[in-house]
Design a protein around this motif. Structure first.
Motif, PDB file in Angstrom:
ATOM      1  N   LYS A 157      -0.130  56.439  22.308  1.00 64.95           N
ATOM      2  CA  LYS A 157       0.169  57.638  23.392  1.00 64.95           C
ATOM      3  C   LYS A 157      -1.148  58.321  23.408  1.00 64.95           C
ATOM      4  O   LYS A 157      -1.870  58.425  22.398  1.00 64.95           O
ATOM      5  N   PRO A 158      -1.785  58.875  24.532  1.00 62.56           N
ATOM      6  CA  PRO A 158      -2.863  59.737  24.524  1.00 62.56           C
ATOM      7  C   PRO A 158      -2.954  60.885  23.641  1.00 62.56           C
ATOM      8  O   PRO A 158      -4.025  60.930  23.084  1.00 62.56           O
ATOM      9  N   THR A 159      -1.884  61.272  23.300  1.00 63.56           N
ATOM     10  CA  THR A 159      -1.807  62.439  22.265  1.00 63.56           C
ATOM     11  C   THR A 159      -1.569  62.152  20.808  1.00 63.56           C
ATOM     12  O   THR A 159      -1.604  63.110  20.142  1.00 63.56           O
ATOM     13  N   LEU A 160      -1.472  60.624  20.536  1.00 56.74           N
ATOM     14  CA  LEU A 160      -1.096  60.491  19.300  1.00 56.74           C
ATOM     15  C   LEU A 160      -2.335  60.713  18.458  1.00 56.74           C
ATOM     16  O   LEU A 160      -3.672  60.548  18.535  1.00 56.74           O
TER      17      LEU A 160
ATOM     18  N   ASN B 144       3.146  60.103  27.090  1.00 57.65           N
ATOM     19  CA  ASN B 144       3.388  60.703  25.861  1.00 57.65           C
ATOM     20  C   ASN B 144       5.092  60.842  25.406  1.00 57.65           C
ATOM     21  O   ASN B 144       5.424  61.613  24.651  1.00 57.65           O
ATOM     22  N   GLN B 145       5.791  60.109  26.092  1.00 54.81           N
ATOM     23  CA  GLN B 145       7.414  60.088  25.958  1.00 54.81           C
ATOM     24  C   GLN B 145       7.791  58.921  24.624  1.00 54.81           C
ATOM     25  O   GLN B 145       8.650  59.472  23.763  1.00 54.81           O
TER      26      GLN B 145
ATOM     27  N   ASP C 287       5.584  56.667  21.276  1.00 55.89           N
ATOM     28  CA  ASP C 287       4.368  56.601  20.307  1.00 55.89           C
ATOM     29  C   ASP C 287       3.385  55.485  20.291  1.00 55.89           C
ATOM     30  O   ASP C 287       2.161  55.605  20.587  1.00 55.89           O
TER      31      ASP C 287
ATOM     32  N   VAL D 184      -4.740  55.314  27.502  1.00 51.95           N
ATOM     33  CA  VAL D 184      -3.986  55.280  26.104  1.00 51.95           C
ATOM     34  C   VAL D 184      -5.055  55.310  25.015  1.00 51.95           C
ATOM     35  O   VAL D 184      -6.281  54.912  25.187  1.00 51.95           O
TER      36      VAL D 184
END
Length: 329
Positions: free
Chosen positions: A132-135, A198-199, A201, A219
């Motif tokens: 995900k983008p915020t990982l 971001n739901q 990982d 991503v």
């Protein structure tokens, strides 16, 4: 009476012999390719591209119809093709599910090794490991450390039991010896949508589904599952998982062509000959490259090589799936 009996035996033998051979005019009506997935998906795209390149070498510029018989991890379509009349007018195009369905599904109405004629492998589609983008991790080494630390707190998305992403995820967990929490979806599209949102990982899926998201930086991309790096511009800098220390880790989603068991040998030869021509068609190769797929050009394009390859894939995936302990009814 004796003469009549002898004539009957000769006539029956001639009739049986005729039934064992194809009509010289084959194909003289539309050929159907059963695709056990929904229209618009990666396997469907392969089938439609191949159909265009098969028409001329198969003969008579035959019409080829795609029949999307999707559901149950491709087993509905496989069962339909296995039951079809073995006359060359119904073929099956399927992916790695041919090798994994016998392990994933406890009850099947067909036997993949006994109920189909093998016509040849078509291509290999690489896979990518994305997040995900915020990982937090920015490269594979950081991702591996993150997974080792968080373990089953990491949500690993997949497109459903038997899907390419499900299989890749099983092998990843088996190789890392770390259980993650699987999150199954009804298809790749919703899985990727939730990853971008971001739901969830992590996801391991085909380049046909992920290249555009990677190019658009929607991503995070960590690695590819092939033995060598890819040449696609947006993917060429991604390391292989083998480079990153996962010895022997290699997953490609291959596609093959099949006919119902009992299809006459001369029809099988004609279809296989046409397939070999289609796989060298520059237009088909160009379309395949657009999907980051590699067109087969080895012994697997022969019926014998194709069947041996599937047997090897069954042997490869059996312990992985059994160790995971997740089966379909």
């Amino acid at each position: 009476m004796k003469i009549m009996a002898q004539w009957s035996v000769v006539a029956l033998a001639a009739f049986a012999a005729a039934g064992a051979h194809a009509d010289a005019s084959y194909p003289n009506k539309p050929v159907t390719i059963v695709v056990p997935f929904t229209a618009g998906g990666p396997t469907d795209r392969v089938a439609r591209d191949l159909a265009e390149s098969l028409r001329k070498p198969l003969g008579n510029n035959v019409t080829i119809v795609i029949d999307n018989a999707d559901g149950a991890g491709s087993t509905i379509g496989m069962a339909k093709a296995a039951r079809a009349k073995p006359d060359g007018y119904t073929l099956l195009l399927n992916h790695i599910g041919v090798a994994t369905a016998p392990i994933l599904y406890r009850k099947l109405s067909f036997d993949v090794m006994k109920d189909f004629e093998y016509l040849g492998i078509i291509n290999d589609v690489p896979m990518t490991l994305i997040g995900k983008p915020t990982l937090a991790p920015n490269n594979y080494k950081e991702l591996a450390a993150f997974i080792n630390k968080e373990k089953d707190k990491v949500n690993l998305a997949n497109a459903g039991i038997g899907s390419a992403s499900h299989l890749c995820g099983l092998l990843l967990q088996s190789t890392l010896k770390v259980p993650m929490t699987p999150v199954p979806y009804k298809g790749a599209a919703p899985a990727i949508a939730d990853l971008m949102g971001n739901q969830v990982d992590v996801l391991c899926d085909q380049t046909t589904n992920t290249t555009g998201q990677i190019e658009g930086k929607k991503v995070k991309a960590y690695a590819v599952t092939t033995s060598k790096r890819l040449t696609t511009p947006s993917l060429k800098d991604l390391p292989t998982l083998q480079e990153e220390g996962l010895k022997g880790f290699e997953v490609t989603i291959w596609h093959g062509l099949y006919a119902p068991k009992g299809t006459p040998a001369d029809i099988l030869k004609k279809v296989n000959d046409a397939l070999k021509v289609a796989l060298k068609d520059p237009e088909f190769i160009k379309k395949s490259e657009g999907l980051s797929a590699v067109v087969a050009n080895d012994n697997r394009v022969t019926p014998e090589g194709h069947k041996a390859f599937v047997q090897a894939e069954i042997a490869k995936w059996t312990p992985v799936i059994k160790a995971a302990g997740t089966f379909a009814e």
